[in-house]
Design a protein around this motif. Structure first.
Motif, short mmCIF file in Angstrom:
data_model
loop_
_atom_site.label_atom_id
_atom_site.label_comp_id
_atom_site.label_asym_id
_atom_site.label_seq_id
_atom_site.Cartn_x
_atom_site.Cartn_y
_atom_site.Cartn_z
N ARG A 183 3.60 10.92 4.77
CA ARG A 183 2.20 10.49 4.70
C ARG A 183 2.11 9.06 4.17
NH1 ARG A 183 0.31 14.24 1.57
NH2 ARG A 183 0.60 13.03 -0.32
N GLU B 82 2.11 2.00 7.43
CA GLU B 82 2.26 1.47 8.78
C GLU B 82 0.94 1.34 9.51
OE1 GLU B 82 5.00 4.19 10.59
OE2 GLU B 82 6.66 3.54 9.31
N ASN B 83 -0.05 2.09 9.12
CA ASN B 83 -1.33 2.10 9.82
C ASN B 83 -2.47 1.55 8.96
OD1 ASN B 83 -0.78 3.58 12.51
ND2 ASN B 83 0.31 4.77 10.97
N ARG C 26 4.45 6.69 4.36
CA ARG C 26 4.95 5.79 5.40
C ARG C 26 3.88 5.57 6.48
NH1 ARG C 26 9.45 8.97 4.84
NH2 ARG C 26 8.97 10.11 6.75
N TYR C 27 3.27 6.63 6.90
CA TYR C 27 2.22 6.55 7.93
C TYR C 27 1.08 5.66 7.46
CZ TYR C 27 -1.40 7.86 11.25
OH TYR C 27 -2.38 7.82 12.19
N ASP C 28 0.63 5.90 6.23
CA ASP C 28 -0.50 5.13 5.70
C ASP C 28 -0.16 3.66 5.60
OD1 ASP C 28 -1.92 7.48 5.59
OD2 ASP C 28 -1.78 7.69 3.40
#
Length: 123
Positions: free
Chosen positions: A113, A119-120, A115-117
């Protein structure tokens, strides 16, 4: 025994059962009650973060659907005890396995989560 339903069918009421048992608090209350009958206060201490109102609502919902039985000892002060029904006991091992899975895998989920946050550009 014949398979009684199809959860992929919109008309199958087994979906109601899935909706009921997939609730966050239900998934904590039922395994807690597997330890034995408990009073409301015991459940509040066991399940951190649940409010009295939500606990009461959830226990009533579980009683209505036949997963929890409620015994009122008609004493002063009030003494009410909750326990699992036979059908709920058949579900608890599955919920406990899911609890263990969550306890073992939350670090990986938290990292994903994060990493996703990053990257986005979230949060």
């Amino acid at each position: 025994m014949a398979y009684p339903g199809n959860v992929y069918s919109a008309k199958c009421s087994a979906r109601d059962a899935l909706a009921l048992v997939s609730g966050k608090w239900v998934m904590l209350i039922l395994p807690a009650l597997a330890e034995g009958p408990m009073r409301n206060g015991e459940l509040m201490r066991k399940i951190e973060g649940i409010s009295q109102k939500v606990l009461t609502q959830t226990l009533r919902q579980l009683e209505r659907h036949g997963l929890v039985s409620r015994v009122d000892y008609d004493e002063k002060p009030a003494c009410v005890e909750y326990s699992l029904t036979e059908v709920a006991e058949s579900l608890v091992s599955t919920l406990k396995a899911l609890d263990r899975w969550a306890e073992l895998n939350f670090p990986e989920l938290d990292a994903a989560r994060s990493r996703y946050d990053l990257e986005n550009d979230r949060f």
